[in-house]
Motif scaffolding. Structure first.
Motif, PDB file in Angstrom:
ATOM      1  N   ARG B 109       0.829  -1.208   0.000  1.00 11.47           N
ATOM      2  CA  ARG B 109       0.000   0.000   0.000  1.00 11.47           C
ATOM      3  C   ARG B 109       0.867   1.263   0.000  1.00 11.47           C
ATOM      4  N   THR B 231      -6.325   3.234  -3.015  1.00  7.65           N
ATOM      5  CA  THR B 231      -5.094   3.837  -2.509  1.00  7.65           C
ATOM      6  C   THR B 231      -4.534   4.970  -3.355  1.00  7.65           C
ATOM      7  N   THR B 234      -4.497   8.614  -2.086  1.00  8.92           N
ATOM      8  CA  THR B 234      -4.189   8.773  -0.664  1.00  8.92           C
ATOM      9  C   THR B 234      -3.102   9.823  -0.434  1.00  8.92           C
TER      10      THR B 234
END
Lengths: 260, 263
Positions: B109, B231, B234
């Motif tokens: 991530r 993601t 982000t």
């Protein structure tokens, strides 16, 4: 809510208080100690943190001084109301040739807690910084499990203005179940991060490794930056590994509050 | 502490059911691209860096994330070498969970976040500094720094880019931007290559067979899909993870007596 600031400066070979500020639930005690360092003990008179609380702690060791910062007791992070997050901001400054030991006692996360904390440390050339952050996931003695909760942490350490270390932790949801996973906690319910930044950190790598349990590890990430993580079954087991490791890196016995 | 593995499926693996058939996603369009492409025989230096059509973009990504691309991916295990030698992963299911957690709550991530920021044109040097600082161990720093440096050498030479040495996800994001490659496909292929490298390391270090390894990799596709959806927007403030034991494994690998991998 609370805010505190403490600064130490060097006078006649001893570190003495040069600034002290406290507001709200944050109190700072400066006990008389043996040795030449100044010890500052922070105390949260609210007894813990809950959602929406905001605390700021500042510490500064001026050139050549040695400041030891610790807490009077473990910090409890209580259940938060939905959508409310407690914040803790720690700003540390270590001057040229100065030392700062950041040695808070455990932070205990209660079920349904919500805490976001940030620690930044700015180190001048020749500074020495030791940091330990012990964390306990739930009150195991009471059979409490962290079935929900939020814990976020960001640590950034700069040396002479350059970012040399960062750590970012992000835990949420059923933290208890996640801690059983092999890649995450391997069944642990306590964890500590240990950082030692100084020009001669290399020399401590072997000794630190020898003191850590099989569930811990240490690495010299880059010259002068020594980092360790330790997982443990519970807070008691974690302390048993941490105490000798901290004493080794600080070269001094732990602050007395740790021993009470 | 290395107790028996929990047997319940968790939030990450739970999404696996119903995922069958999604892992061959990239193969179809890439095949089409091959058919419609032209061989120009152009000298390297004259190759245009951009823009590429979708089909050509997929071929470029397939090349970058092929195990044959010279970044040395086969020599890094992200600490898995130690975890396996310590006897902590005793089944294909346990390996799959370990990889899933490293993808969702570890480097997977975080790398996507860095890749996306670099792709959007944020200063690669600043991203590189933060990514290096976040490495929890010397070997993890080596892993991302050396793969990134090798990747940059290759793309600079072949695609006529002018990138400085960068950690791997920042290098990929910056290179994909320079070559006008789409973000989402780049991120998916990047994460898939990471999962594939970990799976391959596990197959080499355990009695797991090649087919079991491929089953593990196929099972990560739903997770890769979800991570890429969740993601890529982000902010850097939301970087972070929780694979503490995997971090410790990479630290302890430094002193492992018999090592199959560099990390």
């Amino acid at each position: 809510m609370g805010r505190s600031r403490v600064a130490a400066r060097l006078r006649d070979g001893r570190s003495v208080l040069s600034d002290l500020y406290q507001q709200g639930a944050s109190k700072v005690l400066v006990p008389r100690t043996a040795g030449t360092a100044l010890t500052a003990v922070t105390l949260n008179t609210a007894g813990g943190m809950t959602g929406g609380d905001s605390f700021t702690v500042e510490g500064q060791a001026e050139a050549g001084a040695h400041l030891v910062m610790t807490t009077q007791a473990a910090e409890r992070v209580y259940r938060a109301q939905p959508g409310e997050v407690a914040t803790l901001t720690c700003k540390l400054e270590v001057g040229e040739g100065a030392r700062l030991d950041w040695l808070p006692q455990e932070t205990i996360l209660y079920d349904a807690c919500a805490l976001s904390r940030r620690l930044t440390a700015d180190l001048a050339p020749g500074a020495r910084f030791l940091m330990v952050e012990p964390l306990i996931f739930g009150r195991a003695a009471m059979g409490e499990r962290l079935r929900s909760g939020l814990f976020r942490e960001r640590i950034e350490v700069r040396r002479d203005g350059a970012l040399v270390f960062a750590d970012a932790t992000r835990l949420g949801g059923d933290i208890d179940a996640q801690l059983d996973e092999t890649a995450i906690g391997g069944g642990a319910r306590a964890m500590a991060s240990l950082l030692f930044v100084c020009d001669t950190a290399e020399a401590q790598l072997g000794a630190l490794r020898a003191l850590l349990p099989a569930t811990g590890g240490a690495s010299l990430i880059r010259p002068g930056v020594l980092f360790a993580r330790v997982l443990a079954r519970d807070g008691y087991t974690l302390r048993q590994s941490l105490l000798p490791a901290i004493e080794r890196l600080s070269g001094a016995p732990l602050p007395r509050t740790w021993m009470l | 502490m290395a107790g028996p593995m929990a047997t319940n499926t968790d939030h990450i693996i739970a999404a696996r059911a119903g995922a069958e058939g999604t892992s061959a996603r990239a193969a179809g369009p890439a095949g089409k691209g091959l058919a419609s492409g032209t061989v120009t025989g152009m000298p390297r230096s004259a190759m245009p860096p951009a823009p590429l059509g979708t089909d050509a973009a997929l071929l470029t990504l397939a090349q970058w994330f092929s195990p044959a691309f010279p970044i040395g991916a086969f020599s890094f295990s992200h600490g898995l070498d130690w975890v396996i030698s310590a006897g902590q992963l005793r089944s294909a299911a346990a390996v799959e969970r370990w990889i899933a957690h490293v993808l969702a709550q570890g480097s997977g991530r975080n790398d996507l976040i860095f890749l996306a920021h670099a792709w959007r044109g944020e200063d690669p040097a600043g991203l590189d500094t933060l990514a290096r600082a976040l490495a929890p161990s010397a070997e993890r720093l080596t892993e991302t720094a050396e793969q990134g440096a090798s990747f940059v050498r290759a793309v600079n030479a072949v695609w006529s880019l002018d990138l400085p040495p960068l950690v791997y996800p920042v290098a990929v994001g910056a290179a994909a931007r320079a070559c006008s490659l789409p973000l989402e496909a780049t991120a998916r292929m990047y994460l898939h290559a990471f999962a594939a490298a970990l799976t391959s390391a596990a197959v080499r270090a355990t009695p797991l067979g090649q087919t079991e390894g491929q089953a593990i990799l196929a099972a990560t596709s739903t997770l890769i899909d979800r991570l890429c959806k969740d993601t890529l927007d982000t902010p850097l403030d939301d970087l972070g993870g929780a694979v503490f034991a995997a971090d410790i494994a990479s630290m302890n690998h430094e002193t492992q007596y018999s090592r199959m991998f560099r990390t």
